[in-house]
Design a protein around this motif. Structure first.
Motif, PDB file in Angstrom:
ATOM      1  N   PRO A 151      -1.824  -4.088   4.276  1.00 14.98           N
ATOM      2  CA  PRO A 151      -1.828  -2.728   4.844  1.00 14.98           C
ATOM      3  C   PRO A 151      -2.692  -2.688   6.101  1.00 14.98           C
ATOM      4  CG  PRO A 151      -2.237  -2.669   2.484  1.00 14.98           C
ATOM      5  CD  PRO A 151      -2.246  -4.121   2.874  1.00 14.98           C
ATOM      6  N   CYS A 152      -2.301  -1.856   7.073  1.00 24.36           N
ATOM      7  CA  CYS A 152      -2.887  -1.992   8.411  1.00 24.36           C
ATOM      8  C   CYS A 152      -4.291  -1.408   8.553  1.00 24.36           C
ATOM      9  CB  CYS A 152      -1.971  -1.363   9.437  1.00 24.36           C
ATOM     10  SG  CYS A 152      -1.982   0.455   9.443  1.00 24.36           S
ATOM     11  N   GLY A 153      -4.631  -0.411   7.744  1.00 20.77           N
ATOM     12  CA  GLY A 153      -5.944   0.215   7.909  1.00 20.77           C
ATOM     13  C   GLY A 153      -5.995   1.180   9.087  1.00 20.77           C
ATOM     14  N   ASN A 154      -4.891   1.384   9.770  1.00 21.82           N
ATOM     15  CA  ASN A 154      -4.888   2.277  10.924  1.00 21.82           C
ATOM     16  C   ASN A 154      -3.676   3.207  10.920  1.00 21.82           C
ATOM     17  OD1 ASN A 154      -5.852   3.404  13.321  1.00 21.82           O
ATOM     18  ND2 ASN A 154      -4.772   1.915  14.600  1.00 21.82           N
ATOM     19  N   CYS A 155      -3.364   3.743   9.742  1.00 23.63           N
ATOM     20  CA  CYS A 155      -2.355   4.792   9.658  1.00 23.63           C
ATOM     21  C   CYS A 155      -2.877   5.804   8.638  1.00 23.63           C
ATOM     22  CB  CYS A 155      -0.999   4.223   9.230  1.00 23.63           C
ATOM     23  SG  CYS A 155      -0.918   3.651   7.535  1.00 23.63           S
ATOM     24  N   ASP A 156      -2.251   6.970   8.562  1.00 21.51           N
ATOM     25  CA  ASP A 156      -2.814   7.995   7.681  1.00 21.51           C
ATOM     26  C   ASP A 156      -2.810   7.576   6.209  1.00 21.51           C
ATOM     27  OD1 ASP A 156      -0.076   8.168   7.496  1.00 21.51           O
ATOM     28  OD2 ASP A 156       0.033  10.346   7.722  1.00 21.51           O
ATOM     29  N   SER A 196       2.834   4.349   0.910  1.00 23.81           N
ATOM     30  CA  SER A 196       2.156   3.102   1.290  1.00 23.81           C
ATOM     31  C   SER A 196       2.032   3.015   2.806  1.00 23.81           C
ATOM     32  CB  SER A 196       2.891   1.894   0.702  1.00 23.81           C
ATOM     33  OG  SER A 196       4.270   2.025   0.871  1.00 23.81           O
ATOM     34  N   CYS A 197       1.468   1.911   3.269  1.00 25.47           N
ATOM     35  CA  CYS A 197       1.126   1.771   4.699  1.00 25.47           C
ATOM     36  C   CYS A 197       2.338   2.030   5.599  1.00 25.47           C
ATOM     37  CB  CYS A 197       0.587   0.361   4.947  1.00 25.47           C
ATOM     38  SG  CYS A 197       0.371  -0.013   6.697  1.00 25.47           S
ATOM     39  N   ARG A 198       2.188   2.968   6.514  1.00 26.50           N
ATOM     40  CA  ARG A 198       3.312   3.304   7.392  1.00 26.50           C
ATOM     41  C   ARG A 198       3.721   2.137   8.278  1.00 26.50           C
ATOM     42  NH1 ARG A 198       4.505   8.431   6.429  1.00 26.50           N
ATOM     43  NH2 ARG A 198       2.746   9.862   6.261  1.00 26.50           N
TER      44      ARG A 198
HETATM   45 ZN    ZN Z   1      -1.378   1.362   7.354  1.00 25.48          ZN
END
Ligand code: ZN
Ligand code: ADP
Length: 529
Positions: free
Chosen positions: A399-404, A382-384
């Protein structure tokens, strides 16, 4: 002068000395509290703007603001920058000649200083404490206050002596600042510095401009160094970055190798002479587009705003360490990348180091917990950012939308059966072998070693033929990360089925693992978001 100061006057100082129009986030509240004579504990991420929180009150209160900092190498730069803004600043540390130190002491006594930076060991000498008692002091700021904590990644024994400030100067405000936010460190700071009554100021630790990515080693075919090079060439050519490695040797090798590939890179580690280290640091600060390959010795307090990426070729020590190290990217708020590559060997390595540690049992338990959190972060599907901020007690609702993992969501699969096979392979071979041998047994590779040991006659021999070699490494890495497999204390790299494996082996538990992500997220997609 503990009475409150009008906001207009505070803003005037901010504007006339620093040229800033307004405070950021909680800065103004902190300044107000400290000017009013209160104690404060400030938890703010790197680049959040901690310095102004004590610099501005030092100018607004009568007397000199005394700043304790462990960063001797940076004091001169900080003081020079303040002087350029017309602030009467000086520092006391071991780098000063006796004459220069005497001059600073004279200025202190005659009230000619606004700010005095001091290394803790210098501040705590009877001589300096006496001088301070005879001078007018506005406040004490304890920067990098996490250094008081033995649990932290940066323990400095001298910091523990700072408790004396509360005893000798009970009426002066004390302000502790740090970018390390976990509970235990916070509690240590409060205890050592007697900040039970302090106002607590916690900023969000999110660094939205940093993109967090972790890539499995081997995804780039030609080893971690070339994966790093591909990453730099694709996403940050000609830009400044920091590459962290665990050992001095790999620092040297990586820096040399990058340079040979035409990417300007300098090594930095504690084995270099002070001159070499200073020169690397200076060049990094001044030149554009330079990469420093370093051990963790590099970076605390490095104030370079346009570091575009921080890369880890080895696992950091803990999530706190990871957060601090990656936090050196993107202080200017522009898009930056925290990139890491890691694999089975790294996981086995850190587990082994913990097993070999001779620390007392209660310390080992804390360390084991920290390691579990770090590995869970590495393996999460899941979102880092949610996992990272969650570790610091902060909730990110979406979730951030800016991690792998957000950009390229990994698949998970029911790994109960293969996990049982891998665990039984370890058990049937006596919990004495490493991943390579176990993989041979699972795949039915009748190597000389396998036959010599009679392992080709085991019921597990060849049961794992349906999965390729890579998949087994992926599974074993996650089994080690999750603690189903542990490693031996002797350091042979043997994988041992742990007590945790029991329910899984008995079929009382289902286990979902992440698929190996073989291709890193496309650089374009990653950059644009
Ligand atoms: Zn994320
Ligand atoms: P920290 O010590 O928390 O890492 P600094 O105090 O070094 O952060 O500040 C980081 C950067 O942000 C510096 O370049 C600083 O000049 C800038 N900065 C801090 N506060 C403000 C503000 N109110 N307005 C504009 N820039 C600021």
């Amino acid at each position: 002068m503990t009475a409150s100061v009008p906001d207009a006057q505070v803003l005037h100082v901010l504007k006339s000395v620093w040229g800033y129009e307004q405070f950021r986030g909680v800065q103004q509240d902190i300044v107000r509290a400290v000017v009013g004579g209160e104690n404060a504990l400030v938890l703010m991420p790197t680049g959040g703007g901690k310095s102004l929180c004590y610099q501005v009150p030092s100018l607004l209160r009568k007397g000199v603001g005394v700043v304790v900092s462990p960063l001797i190498a940076l004091m001169k730069d900080q003081v020079d920058a303040l002087r350029e803004n017309g602030v009467r600043a000086a520092y006391l540390n071991s780098s000063l000649s006796p004459d220069a130190a005497r001059e600073v002491e004279a200025a202190l006594l005659s009230g000619e200083l606004d700010l005095l930076y001091a290394a803790p060991e210098r501040l705590l000498t009877p001589r300096t404490l006496d001088l301070l008692a005879r001078s007018e002091v506005a406040l004490f700021a304890i920067d990098e206050a996490h250094c008081v904590s033995q649990w932290g990644h940066d323990f400095r024994p001298e910091y523990q002596g700072l408790g004396v400030l509360a005893e000798r100067f009970p009426d002066l405000p004390r302000l502790a600042l740090t970018a390390t936010a976990d509970e235990r460190t916070r509690a240590d700071i409060i205890r050592v510095l007697s900040l039970e009554d302090a106002h607590l100021f916690v900023s969000s630790f999110d660094r939205p401009n940093i993109q967090y990515r972790i890539q499995q080693k081997g995804a780039g075919k030609a080893g971690p160094k070339s994966e790093l090079l591909d990453f730099i060439r694709a996403e940050h050519p000609g830009e400044a970055g920091i590459v962290y490695c665990l050992s001095r040797r790999s620092v040297e090798e990586t820096a040399q190798w990058l340079s040979a590939q035409g990417v300007a890179a300098l090594p930095y580690h504690a084995g270099l002479s002070p001159r070499e280290r200073n020169s690397a640091q200076e060049r990094f600060l001044q030149e554009e587009g330079l990469i420093v390959v370093a051990t963790v010795a590099f970076g605390m307090g490095i104030d370079k705003s346009n570091v575009r990426f921080v890369a880890h070729l080895d696992l950091p020590k803990s999530l706190e360490g990871y957060y601090q190290e990656t936090g050196r990217a993107g202080r200017d708020g522009l898009p930056s990348t925290a990139w890491m590559t890691y694999g089975l060997a790294d996981v086995v390595n850190v587990r082994r180091m913990l097993a070999q540690s001779e620390a007392p049992e209660h310390v080992k338990r804390v360390e084991a917990g920290k390691l579990d959190s770090l590995l869970a972060y590495c393996e999460t599907a899941s979102c880092r950012r949610q996992v990272l901020l969650g570790y610091f007690g902060e909730t990110l609702p979406e979730p951030c939308g800016n991690c792998d993992t957000c950009l390229n969501p990994p698949q998970t699969f029911d790994a109960t059966r293969p996990a049982q096979m891998a665990l039984s392979a370890a058990i049937r071979t006596g919990n004495r072998f490493g991943a390579a041998h176990l993989t041979d047994v699972l795949l039915g590779n009748a190597t000389e070693r396998v036959r010599g040991l009679g392992h080709h006659q085991l019921p597990t021999f060849g049961v794992g033929k349906m999965l390729p070699d890579r998949a087994w490494r992926n599974i074993m890495r996650q089994l080690v990360a999750l603690g189903y497999l542990t490693t031996d204390a002797a350091g042979h790299g043997s994988l041992i089925a742990s007590a945790k494996a029991g329910p899984l082996l008995k079929g009382e538990e289902t286990l979902w693992l992440r698929e190996d992500v073989l291709t890193p997220p496309s650089s374009k997609k990653a950059r644009r978001s």
